[in-house]
Design an enzyme around this catalytic site. Structure first.
Site, PDB file in Angstrom:
ATOM      1  N   GLU A 105     -51.866 -25.321   4.587  1.00 58.18           N
ATOM      2  CA  GLU A 105     -51.069 -26.216   5.445  1.00 58.18           C
ATOM      3  C   GLU A 105     -49.938 -25.450   6.128  1.00 58.18           C
ATOM      4  O   GLU A 105     -49.660 -25.652   7.309  1.00 58.18           O
ATOM      5  CB  GLU A 105     -50.528 -27.372   4.611  1.00 58.18           C
ATOM      6  CG  GLU A 105     -51.628 -28.339   4.180  1.00 58.18           C
ATOM      7  CD  GLU A 105     -51.098 -29.455   3.302  1.00 58.18           C
ATOM      8  OE1 GLU A 105     -50.684 -29.169   2.154  1.00 58.18           O
ATOM      9  OE2 GLU A 105     -51.094 -30.601   3.752  1.00 58.18           O
ATOM     10  N   GLU A 125     -56.759 -30.302  -2.842  1.00 57.47           N
ATOM     11  CA  GLU A 125     -55.904 -31.317  -3.448  1.00 57.47           C
ATOM     12  C   GLU A 125     -56.708 -32.464  -4.068  1.00 57.47           C
ATOM     13  O   GLU A 125     -56.335 -33.016  -5.091  1.00 57.47           O
ATOM     14  CB  GLU A 125     -54.944 -31.896  -2.408  1.00 57.47           C
ATOM     15  CG  GLU A 125     -53.842 -30.954  -1.978  1.00 57.47           C
ATOM     16  CD  GLU A 125     -54.226 -30.050  -0.815  1.00 57.47           C
ATOM     17  OE1 GLU A 125     -55.432 -29.856  -0.566  1.00 57.47           O
ATOM     18  OE2 GLU A 125     -53.310 -29.517  -0.177  1.00 57.47           O
TER      19      GLU A 125
HETATM   20  N1  T1G Z   1     -49.541 -24.023  -9.128  1.00 54.54           N
HETATM   21  C1  T1G Z   1     -49.111 -23.472 -10.295  1.00 54.54           C
HETATM   22  N2  T1G Z   1     -49.832 -22.575 -11.009  1.00 54.54           N
HETATM   23  C2  T1G Z   1     -51.039 -22.226 -10.528  1.00 54.54           C
HETATM   24  C3  T1G Z   1     -51.556 -22.770  -9.328  1.00 54.54           C
HETATM   25  C4  T1G Z   1     -50.752 -23.701  -8.617  1.00 54.54           C
HETATM   26  N3  T1G Z   1     -51.142 -24.228  -7.469  1.00 54.54           N
HETATM   27  N4  T1G Z   1     -52.800 -22.229  -9.132  1.00 54.54           N
HETATM   28  C5  T1G Z   1     -53.022 -21.387 -10.150  1.00 54.54           C
HETATM   29  N5  T1G Z   1     -51.977 -21.383 -10.991  1.00 54.54           N
HETATM   30  C6  T1G Z   1     -51.835 -20.578 -12.210  1.00 54.54           C
HETATM   31  C7  T1G Z   1     -52.867 -20.964 -13.265  1.00 54.54           C
HETATM   32  O1  T1G Z   1     -52.384 -22.064 -14.022  1.00 54.54           O
HETATM   33  C8  T1G Z   1     -52.933 -19.676 -14.062  1.00 54.54           C
HETATM   34  O2  T1G Z   1     -51.743 -19.641 -14.850  1.00 54.54           O
HETATM   35  C9  T1G Z   1     -52.780 -18.593 -12.999  1.00 54.54           C
HETATM   36  O3  T1G Z   1     -52.143 -19.220 -11.877  1.00 54.54           O
HETATM   37  C10 T1G Z   1     -54.096 -18.001 -12.560  1.00 54.54           C
HETATM   38  O4  T1G Z   1     -54.926 -19.116 -12.168  1.00 54.54           O
HETATM   39  C11 T1G Z   1     -48.643 -30.109  -0.725  1.00 54.54           C
HETATM   40  C12 T1G Z   1     -49.679 -30.924  -3.052  1.00 54.54           C
HETATM   41  C13 T1G Z   1     -55.953 -20.058  -7.019  1.00 54.54           C
HETATM   42  C14 T1G Z   1     -58.459 -20.231  -7.099  1.00 54.54           C
HETATM   43  O5  T1G Z   1     -55.293 -26.810  -6.274  1.00 54.54           O
HETATM   44  O6  T1G Z   1     -57.820 -23.174  -7.745  1.00 54.54           O
HETATM   45  O7  T1G Z   1     -50.929 -27.748  -2.512  1.00 54.54           O
HETATM   46  O8  T1G Z   1     -52.867 -19.651 -17.104  1.00 54.54           O
HETATM   47  O9  T1G Z   1     -56.615 -18.740 -13.979  1.00 54.54           O
HETATM   48  O10 T1G Z   1     -59.480 -18.205 -11.704  1.00 54.54           O
HETATM   49  O11 T1G Z   1     -50.797 -30.550  -0.012  1.00 54.54           O
HETATM   50  O12 T1G Z   1     -55.980 -21.008  -9.765  1.00 54.54           O
HETATM   51  O13 T1G Z   1     -52.155 -17.474 -16.028  1.00 54.54           O
HETATM   52  O14 T1G Z   1     -50.428 -19.116 -16.863  1.00 54.54           O
HETATM   53  O15 T1G Z   1     -57.066 -20.364 -12.064  1.00 54.54           O
HETATM   54  O16 T1G Z   1     -58.360 -16.444 -10.203  1.00 54.54           O
HETATM   55  C15 T1G Z   1     -53.421 -27.090  -4.277  1.00 54.54           C
HETATM   56  C16 T1G Z   1     -55.311 -24.422  -7.794  1.00 54.54           C
HETATM   57  C17 T1G Z   1     -52.221 -27.501  -5.051  1.00 54.54           C
HETATM   58  C18 T1G Z   1     -55.242 -24.433  -6.270  1.00 54.54           C
HETATM   59  C19 T1G Z   1     -57.201 -18.782  -8.710  1.00 54.54           C
HETATM   60  N6  T1G Z   1     -53.922 -25.835  -4.797  1.00 54.54           N
HETATM   61  N7  T1G Z   1     -55.602 -23.092  -8.295  1.00 54.54           N
HETATM   62  O17 T1G Z   1     -58.216 -18.892  -9.680  1.00 54.54           O
HETATM   63  O18 T1G Z   1     -56.997 -17.861 -11.656  1.00 54.54           O
HETATM   64  S1  T1G Z   1     -51.632 -29.087  -4.565  1.00 54.54           S
HETATM   65  C20 T1G Z   1     -54.829 -25.807  -5.801  1.00 54.54           C
HETATM   66  C21 T1G Z   1     -56.874 -22.595  -8.257  1.00 54.54           C
HETATM   67  C22 T1G Z   1     -51.020 -28.848  -2.993  1.00 54.54           C
HETATM   68  C23 T1G Z   1     -50.090 -29.742  -0.908  1.00 54.54           C
HETATM   69  C24 T1G Z   1     -50.633 -30.086  -2.269  1.00 54.54           C
HETATM   70  C25 T1G Z   1     -57.065 -21.257  -8.895  1.00 54.54           C
HETATM   71  C26 T1G Z   1     -57.157 -20.093  -7.904  1.00 54.54           C
HETATM   72  P1  T1G Z   1     -51.800 -18.922 -16.302  1.00 54.54           P
HETATM   73  P2  T1G Z   1     -56.472 -19.086 -12.538  1.00 54.54           P
HETATM   74  P3  T1G Z   1     -58.346 -17.787 -10.828  1.00 54.54           P
END
Ligand code: T1G
Length: 697
Positions: A105, A125
């Site tokens: 975004e 999301e």
């Molecule tokens: N926020 C906080 N921590 C996150 C995170 C996030 N968005 N994404 C990953 N982590 C942490 C995860 O908990 C882990 O922590 C570490 O990073 C590695 O992740 C306004 C409201 C990016 C594809 O949904 O899909 O934006 O266990 O083990 O397999 O519209 O993480 O090491 O302490 O999964 O290589 C939208 C979610 C949010 C993406 C990487 N974004 N993340 O995968 O590593 S809502 C998502 C993923 C939003 C807006 C809205 C995957 C990854 P720890 P991992 P990975």
């Protein structure tokens, strides 16, 4: 100056760089750092254009999900994006890794987007029960039109860089993998060619096609099939539709309203819980993170049946050589043929190339001889659920396998300690319980015996990740975590039918709740003879196991799908369960024999009895230390049995319902005649008395 966002300049390009490991999530510090940096760029007279890049493994992967449960802090992401979009200088963003959610975004709030060939973009999301809440539903359709925007936003699927280029979401894909250099070159090009500030909000061309078409109604209809119980996918459609009906600012307001409605929904809480639990389950309390892990180069599998073959595929899929042992050549040939068939089916669906099929088959070495297992690093036994046979196999393995080899059993209920007792290396014996079909289901229940060493526990948990499973470390008891709770639910479901419900009524309550299959459809799939054999084994061992109408089905050879008749009937080649009047007559006869007077049972009672009995068992499992945390149970059920992730798993759902209400129900059932199995778990009673939740354990 912010510690996580820096501003610098190279020539005439102002560079904004984010460095907030692990995924540059848009936490408050990042948002305020970005706002400060973009203002600096505006004020920097030497800068003709700005470049936004991220350090580390990926561009911004979204809002910081850990902040969802905290009070909102300024600046908001929409405000940050507006500051970028209203820049007087063109802003180029360079994408690498996974530019997701709020990250994409923000990128769409910039004026030009360039991506590495390996980069991916997405708005996931919806997988958290949300919708893109920072302009994504308004800007994305302006870049790629209604249909693609709806597909991306309601599925949460990622696009490759080339797909993003094809759909106009990025403007260029770089040649090299040096994101900073490529981004800088693109920004310099913008200056020399005098590219204007080009705000996505002003692009109206792609909106024309969607204004009059019924694409939104059609999309809502398709969602009814695949997202019937979900809340946010339908709100995603409403938000995207607003982009075609309202001026941009109004559209943003509508998106915000819908986003906040999703934030408040219990489904968002459940999905965020599932997201973090899937990651936290691998962090096993009292197993030090620096525990050494053994090097697993080669794996032996005993048994080339459905389970053994599926397990072998998991290892071949990630390039680990497998030695597949069977007792008979015919069974071995059948097993290899089944594996090949599975791979060729995937190739037919375009998921594998024929080369990959051959590469994987070449990694699976069939054998009839135990001596072939002499140098494997891990053996997984996957034969009949018969303790005597397993004991023979493990004492043989103890002789044949090298010191340090891990000896694992895929048993779904039998005691790991008893199996380990037939070896001189109980510290190297462990359970690795795969779920059928083993090459598909993501859950791997790793079962620690009394003597299993920390090194072996750490190794099988690392193996789970390596073969792309979700590993849960559990203790040793009958049925471990998943099946122990499933057997309770199964017994209650059978009792509900004894009491007057029909099997299809029970199954519909469970599928309406969100399970992919009902209890009786599932036992038809697994095979009624499996449960019957287990009950007969327990009766032979002297246990008091009351007769059930399902025994009669098994004794009539109605084993389920494999005999085209079980609790339900099945047409030739079909898996669709058809209620069978013969079974209903058999059930009526069974009630008469047992002196049971049937009564009408409402759906609420069915739901409570099926779920509360699981939660009560889950509380006992926690109390006994078989599961370390409630999230271990949640993940086991989400990934092993299809418990709807948007409800967070059984223990999270119980916390959401309120444990007092659950305990009241359990006490009500316990007070009824024949309700012994409803004795409340002491832990549940204690939590209610203390006003606590499972999540606080
Ligand atoms: N926020 C906080 N921590 C996150 C995170 C996030 N968005 N994404 C990953 N982590 C942490 C995860 O908990 C882990 O922590 C570490 O990073 C590695 O992740 C306004 C409201 C990016 C594809 O949904 O899909 O934006 O266990 O083990 O397999 O519209 O993480 O090491 O302490 O999964 O290589 C939208 C979610 C949010 C993406 C990487 N974004 N993340 O995968 O590593 S809502 C998502 C993923 C939003 C807006 C809205 C995957 C990854 P720890 P991992 P990975």
């Amino acid at each position: 100056m912010s510690e996580v966002v820096s501003y610098s300049r190279k020539g005439q390009v102002g560079i904004i760089s984010v460095n907030y490991p692990p995924v540059n999530a848009l936490g408050q510090a990042v948002r305020s750092g970005l706002l400060e940096a973009v203002k600096q760029g505006q004020a920097d007279d030497e800068a003709e254009a700005l470049l936004l890049v991220c350090e580390g493994r990926t561009f911004i992967a979204g809002a910081d999900i850990r902040e969802f449960s905290k009070p909102r802090q300024e600046p908001s992401l929409p405000d940050v994006i507006e500051a970028f979009e209203n820049s007087t200088k063109p802003i180029i963003v360079a994408l690498h890794g996974t530019a997701l959610g709020g990250g994409l975004e923000l990128a769409m709030g910039c004026h030009y987007r360039v991506a590495l060939p390996s980069a991916k973009v997405g708005l996931p999301e919806v997988k958290l029960g949300l919708l893109p809440g920072a302009g994504g539903t308004q800007r994305l359709p302006r870049l790629c039109g209604a249909q693609k925007a709806l597909e991306m936003i309601t599925s949460g699927d990622f696009l490759s860089a080339s797909e993003a280029l094809e759909h106009g979401i990025v403007d260029a894909v770089t040649e090299s993998s040096d994101i900073a250099a490529e981004g800088l070159a693109y920004a310099e090009q913008a200056i020399t060619k005098g590219w204007p500030v080009r705000r996505v909000r002003d692009l109206e061309g792609k909106l024309e096609t969607g204004r009059d078409s019924d694409v939104f109604e059609q999309f809502r209809t398709t969602l009814q099939q695949r997202a019937r119980n979900l809340f946010s996918p339908f709100k995603c459609v409403d938000a995207v539709e607003a982009a075609f009906q309202l001026p941009f600012e109004e559209g943003l307001k509508r998106e915000r309203e819908l986003f906040l409605a999703c934030m408040e929904s219990p489904q968002r809480a459940g999905l965020v819980h599932a997201f973090f639990s899937e990651r936290d389950v691998a962090k096993v309390p009292d197993l030090p993170t620096d525990t050494p892990v053994r090097d697993i180069q080669r794996v032996g599998i005993i048994g080339a049946g459905t389970m053994g073959g599926g397990i072998a595929m998991n290892f071949a899929n990630v390039g680990i050589p497998v030695c597949l042992l069977e007792a008979q050549q015919e069974a071995l040939d059948r097993g290899i043929a089944m594996i090949r068939q599975n791979y060729e089916n995937s190739a037919r669906k375009g998921r594998l190339t024929t080369t990959q099929v051959e590469e994987r088959m070449a990694l699976i070495e069939p054998t009839l001889s135990y001596s072939a297992l002499a140098d494997v690093d891990l053996v997984i036994e996957a034969v009949f659920e018969d303790m005597a046979i397993k004991k023979q196999i493990f004492s043989r393995l103890d002789e044949v396998c090298k010191p340090g080899a891990i000896l694992a059993s895929n048993t779904s209920t039998l005691s790991i300690d008893e199996i380990a007792s037939t070896t001189r290396r109980p510290e190297d014996v462990v359970g690795m319980h795969f779920f059928s079909p083993a090459n598909v289901m993501k859950l791997l229940e790793n079962v620690r015996g009394e003597k299993t060493s920390d090194e072996v526990k750490a190794t099988v948990m690392a193996i789970a990740k390596r073969i792309k499973k979700v590993g849960v470390l559990v203790g040793n008891c009958y049925g471990f975590v998943g099946n122990r709770m499933l057997h309770r639910r199964g017994a209650e479901a059978i009792q509900l039918v004894n009491d007057g419900a029909t099997p299809q009524q029970v199954d519909k309550v469970l599928t309406d709740f969100g399970f992919p299959m009902g209890q009786f459809a599932m036992s038809d799939l697994a095979g009624i003879d499996v449960g019957y054999r287990i009950r007969q084994e327990r009766r032979k061992a002297g246990e008091e196991v009351p007769p059930t109408w399902m025994d009669k089905l098994a004794e009539q050879g109605r084993f389920g799908q494999k005999t085209q008749a079980g609790t339900y009937r099945y047409k030739e080649g079909s898996r669709k369960p058809i209620p069978d009047p013969e079974v209903e007559a058999l059930i009526r006869q069974f009630r008469e024999e047992q002196g049971i007077t049937a009564r009408a049972i409402d759906d609420q009672e069915i739901l409570e009895r099926c779920l509360y009995v699981m939660i009560n068992e889950g509380a006992k499992i926690l109390e006994e230390g078989i599961a370390t945390r409630a999230l271990d149970i949640d993940i086991t059920w989400i990934y092993g049995y299809g418990f709807p992730a948007y409800r967070g798993g059984p223990m999270f759902w119980a916390d959401q319902q309120g444990l007092e209400q659950i305990l009241d129900g359990i006490r009500r059932f316990h007070a009824q005649p024949g309700g012994e199995q409803w004795r409340p778990a002491p832990l549940l009673e204690r939590l209610v008395a203390e006003g606590k939740r499972f999540a606080e354990l």
